[in-house]
Design a protein around this motif. Sequence first.
Motif, PDB file in Angstrom:
ATOM      1  N   UNK A  16      -0.408   8.794  -9.699  1.00 60.29           N
ATOM      2  CA  UNK A  16      -0.044   9.734  -8.627  1.00 60.29           C
ATOM      3  C   UNK A  16      -1.341  10.242  -8.016  1.00 60.29           C
ATOM      4  N   UNK A  17      -1.473  10.123  -6.710  1.00 60.41           N
ATOM      5  CA  UNK A  17      -2.760  10.372  -6.051  1.00 60.41           C
ATOM      6  C   UNK A  17      -2.591  11.347  -4.891  1.00 60.41           C
ATOM      7  N   UNK A  54       0.838  -1.195   0.000  1.00 62.30           N
ATOM      8  CA  UNK A  54       0.000   0.000   0.000  1.00 62.30           C
ATOM      9  C   UNK A  54       0.876   1.248   0.000  1.00 62.30           C
ATOM     10  N   UNK A  55       0.490   2.218  -0.823  1.00 62.52           N
ATOM     11  CA  UNK A  55       1.217   3.483  -0.890  1.00 62.52           C
ATOM     12  C   UNK A  55       0.321   4.623  -0.427  1.00 62.52           C
ATOM     13  N   UNK A  56       0.944   5.672   0.091  1.00 60.63           N
ATOM     14  CA  UNK A  56       0.180   6.830   0.548  1.00 60.63           C
ATOM     15  C   UNK A  56      -0.181   7.752  -0.603  1.00 60.63           C
ATOM     16  N   UNK A  57       0.725   7.896  -1.560  1.00 60.14           N
ATOM     17  CA  UNK A  57       0.543   8.883  -2.623  1.00 60.14           C
ATOM     18  C   UNK A  57       0.373   8.270  -4.012  1.00 60.14           C
ATOM     19  N   UNK A  58       0.477   6.958  -4.125  1.00 62.98           N
ATOM     20  CA  UNK A  58       0.343   6.296  -5.419  1.00 62.98           C
ATOM     21  C   UNK A  58      -0.738   5.229  -5.347  1.00 62.98           C
ATOM     22  N   UNK A  59      -1.373   5.002  -6.487  1.00 58.84           N
ATOM     23  CA  UNK A  59      -2.263   3.862  -6.660  1.00 58.84           C
ATOM     24  C   UNK A  59      -1.620   2.949  -7.688  1.00 58.84           C
ATOM     25  N   UNK A  60      -1.628   1.654  -7.415  1.00 61.40           N
ATOM     26  CA  UNK A  60      -1.036   0.686  -8.334  1.00 61.40           C
ATOM     27  C   UNK A  60      -2.065  -0.367  -8.690  1.00 61.40           C
ATOM     28  N   UNK A  61      -2.260  -0.553  -9.997  1.00 57.29           N
ATOM     29  CA  UNK A  61      -3.170  -1.580 -10.492  1.00 57.29           C
ATOM     30  C   UNK A  61      -2.442  -2.380 -11.565  1.00 57.29           C
ATOM     31  N   UNK A  62      -2.541  -3.697 -11.486  1.00 61.26           N
ATOM     32  CA  UNK A  62      -1.933  -4.571 -12.489  1.00 61.26           C
ATOM     33  C   UNK A  62      -3.013  -5.472 -13.071  1.00 61.26           C
ATOM     34  N   UNK A  63      -3.188  -5.405 -14.384  1.00 62.68           N
ATOM     35  CA  UNK A  63      -4.175  -6.238 -15.070  1.00 62.68           C
ATOM     36  C   UNK A  63      -3.735  -6.405 -16.518  1.00 62.68           C
ATOM     37  N   UNK A  92       8.075  11.113  -4.306  1.00 62.08           N
ATOM     38  CA  UNK A  92       9.255  10.671  -5.034  1.00 62.08           C
ATOM     39  C   UNK A  92       9.767   9.340  -4.504  1.00 62.08           C
ATOM     40  N   UNK A  93       9.766   9.180  -3.191  1.00 60.66           N
ATOM     41  CA  UNK A  93      10.226   7.924  -2.601  1.00 60.66           C
ATOM     42  C   UNK A  93       9.343   6.760  -3.042  1.00 60.66           C
ATOM     43  N   UNK A  94       8.048   7.009  -3.126  1.00 61.01           N
ATOM     44  CA  UNK A  94       7.146   5.942  -3.559  1.00 61.01           C
ATOM     45  C   UNK A  94       7.310   5.625  -5.033  1.00 61.01           C
ATOM     46  N   UNK A  95       7.585   6.638  -5.861  1.00 62.75           N
ATOM     47  CA  UNK A  95       7.838   6.396  -7.286  1.00 62.75           C
ATOM     48  C   UNK A  95       9.070   5.507  -7.448  1.00 62.75           C
ATOM     49  N   UNK A  96      10.120   5.811  -6.701  1.00 65.01           N
ATOM     50  CA  UNK A  96      11.336   4.991  -6.762  1.00 65.01           C
ATOM     51  C   UNK A  96      11.032   3.550  -6.382  1.00 65.01           C
ATOM     52  N   UNK A  97      10.287   3.378  -5.314  1.00 63.00           N
ATOM     53  CA  UNK A  97       9.985   2.038  -4.820  1.00 63.00           C
ATOM     54  C   UNK A  97       9.106   1.256  -5.799  1.00 63.00           C
ATOM     55  N   UNK A  98       8.061   1.897  -6.301  1.00 60.70           N
ATOM     56  CA  UNK A  98       7.126   1.155  -7.150  1.00 60.70           C
ATOM     57  C   UNK A  98       7.775   0.765  -8.469  1.00 60.70           C
ATOM     58  N   UNK A 110      -3.137  18.607  -3.721  1.00 69.43           N
ATOM     59  CA  UNK A 110      -1.944  19.424  -3.995  1.00 69.43           C
ATOM     60  C   UNK A 110      -1.581  19.400  -5.472  1.00 69.43           C
ATOM     61  N   UNK A 111      -2.541  19.050  -6.331  1.00 69.81           N
ATOM     62  CA  UNK A 111      -2.249  18.973  -7.760  1.00 69.81           C
ATOM     63  C   UNK A 111      -1.202  17.935  -8.096  1.00 69.81           C
ATOM     64  N   UNK A 112      -1.104  16.891  -7.247  1.00 70.96           N
ATOM     65  CA  UNK A 112      -0.093  15.840  -7.414  1.00 70.96           C
ATOM     66  C   UNK A 112       1.324  16.379  -7.362  1.00 70.96           C
ATOM     67  N   UNK A 113       1.530  17.436  -6.558  1.00 69.05           N
ATOM     68  CA  UNK A 113       2.866  18.011  -6.401  1.00 69.05           C
ATOM     69  C   UNK A 113       3.820  16.975  -5.820  1.00 69.05           C
TER      70      UNK A 113
END
Length: 255
Positions: A19-20, A2-11, A33-39, A24-27
Amino acid sequence: MEYQYLLLDVADKVATVTINRPDKGNALAPGVLEEIIDVFAGLGEREDVSVVVLTGGERYFSAGFDLNEIRKLEKVSNEAYTALFHRAYRAILFCPQPVIAAVGGAAIAGGFDLTMMCDVRYASSRAKFGQREVVLALTPILDPLWRIIGLGRAKEVALTGRIYDAQEAERMGYVSRVYPEGELLASVKTIATEMAGYDRMCLIETKRLSNQLLNLDLDGAMRTQEWLFRTYLGSQENHQRIDALQARLAADRRK
């Protein structure tokens, strides 16, 4: 995960990363950024993912840097924050699978840079693009921008800080296609799903090849492409796909 700022769907072998942070306009705060790196690190290892879509939804992409966070920095203490941005950029740029940007709204400064790291960009008619770093007395990223739209146009984008609408971004070759408002995500999902039906390693090798060619002379590029083509020509996968295509063509002729 689970991420705080990202949603991930695989299908259907397509991973959609959204980016969620709409309030904040997805600022791009450090947590984003940390979640983008991880995902993206995780997706690169997944055998069930052949194509990745990066989006902010139908209304947003990313307004860019979180200015409240930027304003806290001093020159003597900016190294970690700068490195975080570039680790996020590199996570997208060097993700093994093709990455498609589906841009539903403003992609500005750091948000624009995220789209630049993707392999293909599609936009909604309401999307806007701008490399606004120069307006904030910051230096922009010119590479890989110049590889996408050419050096002269990249200089204009970087030095003027202009905001471009989706149609102009398409005309300059930055965006591959513009879709009517509200139709972006469904249209991109169709493209991504079709791509994901192709041979996964062929997609990965084609992306890798596209990143290598600009560093080779013409003879080296031709030899590299010949060698890579030879590694797939006549393979079992190649034979199966030829048989399937010919069967479909024959069926169409009988209709």
